[in-house]
Design a protein around this motif. Structure first.
Motif, PDB file in Angstrom:
ATOM      1  N   LYS A   9       0.850  -1.179   0.000  1.00 25.02           N
ATOM      2  CA  LYS A   9       0.000   0.000   0.000  1.00 25.02           C
ATOM      3  C   LYS A   9       0.890   1.234   0.000  1.00 25.02           C
ATOM      4  CE  LYS A   9      -3.737  -2.094   2.684  1.00 25.02           C
ATOM      5  NZ  LYS A   9      -4.574  -1.951   3.888  1.00 25.02           N
ATOM      6  N   VAL A  10       0.445   2.289  -0.685  1.00 20.80           N
ATOM      7  CA  VAL A  10       1.163   3.558  -0.694  1.00 20.80           C
ATOM      8  C   VAL A  10       0.573   4.444   0.398  1.00 20.80           C
ATOM      9  CG1 VAL A  10       1.643   5.661  -2.002  1.00 20.80           C
ATOM     10  CG2 VAL A  10       1.772   3.437  -3.133  1.00 20.80           C
ATOM     11  N   ASP A  11       1.418   4.898   1.314  1.00 23.84           N
ATOM     12  CA  ASP A  11       0.966   5.740   2.425  1.00 23.84           C
ATOM     13  C   ASP A  11       1.076   7.229   2.117  1.00 23.84           C
ATOM     14  OD1 ASP A  11       0.514   3.446   4.017  1.00 23.84           O
ATOM     15  OD2 ASP A  11       2.635   3.392   4.537  1.00 23.84           O
ATOM     16  N   ASP A  39      -5.782   6.585  -2.229  1.00 24.10           N
ATOM     17  CA  ASP A  39      -6.643   7.414  -1.377  1.00 24.10           C
ATOM     18  C   ASP A  39      -7.478   6.587  -0.408  1.00 24.10           C
ATOM     19  OD1 ASP A  39      -5.634   9.643  -2.661  1.00 24.10           O
ATOM     20  OD2 ASP A  39      -7.418   9.958  -3.910  1.00 24.10           O
ATOM     21  N   ASN A  40      -7.882   5.384  -0.821  1.00 29.18           N
ATOM     22  CA  ASN A  40      -8.712   4.505   0.011  1.00 29.18           C
ATOM     23  C   ASN A  40      -7.897   3.521   0.846  1.00 29.18           C
ATOM     24  OD1 ASN A  40     -11.131   5.641  -0.898  1.00 29.18           O
ATOM     25  ND2 ASN A  40     -11.122   4.340  -2.707  1.00 29.18           N
ATOM     26  N   ASN A  41      -6.574   3.670   0.819  1.00 24.26           N
ATOM     27  CA  ASN A  41      -5.674   2.786   1.564  1.00 24.26           C
ATOM     28  C   ASN A  41      -5.873   1.318   1.184  1.00 24.26           C
ATOM     29  OD1 ASN A  41      -3.536   2.432   3.397  1.00 24.26           O
ATOM     30  ND2 ASN A  41      -4.962   1.885   5.029  1.00 24.26           N
ATOM     31  N   ASP A  42      -6.112   1.083  -0.111  1.00 22.20           N
ATOM     32  CA  ASP A  42      -6.242  -0.275  -0.636  1.00 22.20           C
ATOM     33  C   ASP A  42      -4.893  -0.741  -1.165  1.00 22.20           C
ATOM     34  OD1 ASP A  42      -8.979  -0.390  -0.165  1.00 22.20           O
ATOM     35  OD2 ASP A  42      -9.481   0.402  -2.151  1.00 22.20           O
ATOM     36  N   TYR A  43      -4.784  -2.046  -1.345  1.00 18.12           N
ATOM     37  CA  TYR A  43      -3.561  -2.599  -1.930  1.00 18.12           C
ATOM     38  C   TYR A  43      -3.413  -2.133  -3.373  1.00 18.12           C
ATOM     39  CZ  TYR A  43      -3.239  -5.803   1.996  1.00 18.12           C
ATOM     40  OH  TYR A  43      -3.125  -6.340   3.242  1.00 18.12           O
ATOM     41  N   SER A  60      10.228  -5.654  -5.855  1.00 23.45           N
ATOM     42  CA  SER A  60      10.726  -4.739  -6.871  1.00 23.45           C
ATOM     43  C   SER A  60       9.961  -3.415  -6.857  1.00 23.45           C
ATOM     44  CB  SER A  60      10.639  -5.382  -8.250  1.00 23.45           C
ATOM     45  OG  SER A  60      11.128  -4.511  -9.234  1.00 23.45           O
ATOM     46  N   CYS A  61       8.651  -3.475  -6.785  1.00 23.32           N
ATOM     47  CA  CYS A  61       7.833  -2.263  -6.751  1.00 23.32           C
ATOM     48  C   CYS A  61       8.155  -1.458  -5.499  1.00 23.32           C
ATOM     49  CB  CYS A  61       6.354  -2.622  -6.810  1.00 23.32           C
ATOM     50  SG  CYS A  61       5.263  -1.191  -6.977  1.00 23.32           S
ATOM     51  N   TYR A  62       8.264  -2.129  -4.373  1.00 23.83           N
ATOM     52  CA  TYR A  62       8.629  -1.465  -3.109  1.00 23.83           C
ATOM     53  C   TYR A  62       9.948  -0.715  -3.270  1.00 23.83           C
ATOM     54  CZ  TYR A  62      10.262  -0.864   1.678  1.00 23.83           C
ATOM     55  OH  TYR A  62      10.737  -0.328   2.847  1.00 23.83           O
ATOM     56  N   ASN A  63      10.958  -1.395  -3.787  1.00 19.57           N
ATOM     57  CA  ASN A  63      12.275  -0.776  -3.939  1.00 19.57           C
ATOM     58  C   ASN A  63      12.222   0.440  -4.862  1.00 19.57           C
ATOM     59  OD1 ASN A  63      13.577  -2.531  -2.186  1.00 19.57           O
ATOM     60  ND2 ASN A  63      14.077  -3.977  -3.806  1.00 19.57           N
ATOM     61  N   VAL A  72       5.732   3.551   1.816  1.00 21.27           N
ATOM     62  CA  VAL A  72       5.007   2.341   1.427  1.00 21.27           C
ATOM     63  C   VAL A  72       4.873   1.428   2.637  1.00 21.27           C
ATOM     64  CG1 VAL A  72       5.099   0.332  -0.091  1.00 21.27           C
ATOM     65  CG2 VAL A  72       5.947   2.521  -0.906  1.00 21.27           C
ATOM     66  N   SER A  73       3.741   0.738   2.749  1.00 21.47           N
ATOM     67  CA  SER A  73       3.542  -0.289   3.776  1.00 21.47           C
ATOM     68  C   SER A  73       3.431  -1.642   3.104  1.00 21.47           C
ATOM     69  CB  SER A  73       2.256  -0.026   4.567  1.00 21.47           C
ATOM     70  OG  SER A  73       2.359   1.167   5.285  1.00 21.47           O
ATOM     71  N   LEU A  74       4.021  -2.641   3.736  1.00 25.62           N
ATOM     72  CA  LEU A  74       3.975  -4.018   3.241  1.00 25.62           C
ATOM     73  C   LEU A  74       3.174  -4.872   4.210  1.00 25.62           C
ATOM     74  CD1 LEU A  74       7.732  -4.341   2.291  1.00 25.62           C
ATOM     75  CD2 LEU A  74       5.812  -4.213   0.699  1.00 25.62           C
ATOM     76  N   PHE A  75       2.449  -5.832   3.641  1.00 27.30           N
ATOM     77  CA  PHE A  75       1.627  -6.722   4.453  1.00 27.30           C
ATOM     78  C   PHE A  75       1.785  -8.145   3.949  1.00 27.30           C
ATOM     79  CE2 PHE A  75      -0.164  -2.552   4.556  1.00 27.30           C
ATOM     80  CZ  PHE A  75      -0.530  -2.380   5.875  1.00 27.30           C
TER      81      PHE A  75
END
Length: 105
Positions: A9-11, A39-43, A60-63, A72-75
């Motif tokens: 998710k993008v914070d 905006d909706n805090n969705d994945y 890769s996307c996170y990096n 970014v948040s990871l779950f």
């Protein structure tokens, strides 16, 4: 039954355009879909935790996003927060299993 996932998710971000450019490498979402998900805090990325390619895509996307200063948040698993280190360990485990299987053939 609990959904077993690994997701991102993008914070917070400074440039939506830069986020979109990276995210679209991994998901074929429209600009408005990406903005709505953020905006909706969705994945923005979500894969089955047993999908080794999906785990690699999330890493890769996170990096790429964090290199731009995007927060970014990871779950993983039951939607619990995790770290990039934990996902990288999972990825290494999948690579080791794959090598082991290949060597047995």
């Amino acid at each position: 039954m609990m959904q077993l996932i690994v997701g991102l998710k993008v914070d917070d971000y400074k440039s939506l355009a830069k986020c979109v450019k990276i995210i679209r490498k991994f998901q074929n979402y429209s600009i408005s879909e990406i903005k709505n998900r953020i905006d909706n805090n969705d994945y923005i990325l979500c894969y089955d935790c047993a999908d080794d390619v999906g785990v690699k895509n999330v890493i890769s996307c996170y990096n790429q996003l964090t290199d731009l200063g995007v927060k970014v948040s990871l779950f993983e698993l039951d939607h619990r927060p995790t770290t990039i280190g934990m996902l990288q360990n999972r990825d290494c485990m999948y690579d080791e299993i794959s090598k082991e299987i290949d060597s047995e053939e």
